[in-house]
Design a protein around this motif. Structure first.
Motif, PDB file in Angstrom:
ATOM      1  N   ASP A  19       0.866  -0.999   0.244  1.00 48.48           N
ATOM      2  CA  ASP A  19      -0.419  -0.397   0.133  1.00 48.48           C
ATOM      3  C   ASP A  19       0.989   1.439   0.418  1.00 48.48           C
ATOM      4  O   ASP A  19       1.086   2.330  -0.891  1.00 48.48           O
ATOM      5  CB  ASP A  19      -0.886   0.234   1.321  1.00 48.48           C
ATOM      6  N   ILE A  20       1.891   1.140   0.714  1.00 47.62           N
ATOM      7  CA  ILE A  20       2.533   2.079   0.703  1.00 47.62           C
ATOM      8  C   ILE A  20       3.497   3.024  -0.615  1.00 47.62           C
ATOM      9  O   ILE A  20       3.782   3.949  -1.218  1.00 47.62           O
ATOM     10  CB  ILE A  20       3.630   2.042   1.920  1.00 47.62           C
ATOM     11  N   LEU A  21       3.705   1.356  -0.422  1.00 45.17           N
ATOM     12  CA  LEU A  21       5.111   1.762  -2.419  1.00 45.17           C
ATOM     13  C   LEU A  21       3.895   2.118  -3.726  1.00 45.17           C
ATOM     14  O   LEU A  21       4.081   2.793  -4.359  1.00 45.17           O
ATOM     15  CB  LEU A  21       4.860   0.048  -2.311  1.00 45.17           C
ATOM     16  N   GLN A  26       1.951   6.742  -6.970  1.00 49.97           N
ATOM     17  CA  GLN A  26       1.428   6.944  -7.480  1.00 49.97           C
ATOM     18  C   GLN A  26       1.444   8.354  -9.093  1.00 49.97           C
ATOM     19  O   GLN A  26       0.726   8.003 -10.122  1.00 49.97           O
ATOM     20  CB  GLN A  26       0.017   7.786  -7.091  1.00 49.97           C
ATOM     21  N   ASP A  27       2.119   9.650  -8.783  1.00 46.84           N
ATOM     22  CA  ASP A  27       2.274  10.487  -9.414  1.00 46.84           C
ATOM     23  C   ASP A  27       3.958   9.987 -11.085  1.00 46.84           C
ATOM     24  O   ASP A  27       4.274  11.023 -11.461  1.00 46.84           O
ATOM     25  CB  ASP A  27       2.833  11.946  -8.733  1.00 46.84           C
ATOM     26  N   TYR A  31       7.916   4.345 -12.560  1.00 44.58           N
ATOM     27  CA  TYR A  31       9.544   3.879 -11.502  1.00 44.58           C
ATOM     28  C   TYR A  31       9.437   3.206 -10.619  1.00 44.58           C
ATOM     29  O   TYR A  31       9.498   2.956  -9.313  1.00 44.58           O
ATOM     30  CB  TYR A  31      10.209   5.266 -11.079  1.00 44.58           C
ATOM     31  N   GLY A  32       7.662   3.112 -10.566  1.00 43.10           N
ATOM     32  CA  GLY A  32       6.519   2.514  -9.409  1.00 43.10           C
ATOM     33  C   GLY A  32       7.254   0.471  -9.652  1.00 43.10           C
ATOM     34  O   GLY A  32       7.174   0.465 -10.470  1.00 43.10           O
ATOM     35  N   ARG A 127      11.973  15.093  -7.307  1.00 45.66           N
ATOM     36  CA  ARG A 127      11.865  15.357  -5.621  1.00 45.66           C
ATOM     37  C   ARG A 127      13.198  14.466  -4.492  1.00 45.66           C
ATOM     38  O   ARG A 127      13.614  14.902  -4.071  1.00 45.66           O
ATOM     39  CB  ARG A 127      10.168  14.646  -5.401  1.00 45.66           C
ATOM     40  N   ALA A 128      12.913  13.024  -5.612  1.00 43.10           N
ATOM     41  CA  ALA A 128      14.245  12.467  -5.028  1.00 43.10           C
ATOM     42  C   ALA A 128      15.292  12.704  -4.858  1.00 43.10           C
ATOM     43  O   ALA A 128      16.321  12.717  -4.311  1.00 43.10           O
ATOM     44  CB  ALA A 128      13.633  10.817  -5.678  1.00 43.10           C
TER      45      ALA A 128
END
Length: 154
Positions: A19-21, A26-27, A31-32, A127-128
């Motif tokens: 869930d966290i991942l 989501q944006d 990369y997910g 951002r990362a």
């Protein structure tokens, strides 16, 4: 920080971590993981390749997790503390949970006697990249299919 509780990963937290991942990426879905099945496979891989796998609960709600491997050999054959994943649910961005988790994993690597930490980050994930630069990581110039290598001396 009494609002924060760190817990070691156990299989009973698999859905929580997925869930966290899924929320964190989501944006930037490129990369997910594409779906929960792939995310499950990825989490199982992370479990096998970690010496530090912590879930952060903020006010008793699962908010973030980090995975680091103190046994990693990088692409140049060097023993480094590798950060495989740092994910924070979007609703918790700005609460410095990423800072907290990153400091914990870097402390773990130092306790293992490691001199360097490294990670791969999506080149479009500004951002990362900015987050890691703020913490002293530098881009190495190595890129691989849309991923950028960053490292920091410990």
């Amino acid at each position: 920080m009494e609002k924060i509780k760190l817990t070691n990963y156990e299989d009973k937290y698999l859905d929580t971590v997925i869930d966290i991942l899924m929320d964190a990426y989501q944006d930037i879905p490129e990369y997910g993981e594409a779906n929960r099945k792939q995310a499950k496979r990825y989490i199982k891989w992370l479990k096998k390749h970690s010496t530090f796998f912590k879930i952060l609960f903020y006010e008793d709600e699962p908010a973030a997790f980090i995975v680091g491997d103190g046994n990693w050999i990088d692409i140049e054959g060097k023993h480094v503390g590798e950060i495989h994943e740092l994910s924070v649910k979007k609703k918790f961005w700005g609460k410095r949970l990423g800072d907290f988790l990153l400091n914990k994993v870097l402390q773990h690597f130092k306790e293992l006697g490691l001199k360097k930490s490294g990670l791969w980050v999506g080149e479009k994930n500004k951002r990362a990249i900015d987050f890691y630069k703020k913490h002293g990581f530098q881009e190495t110039g190595i890129k691989y299919y849309g991923w950028v290598r960053m490292e920091k001396n410990l």
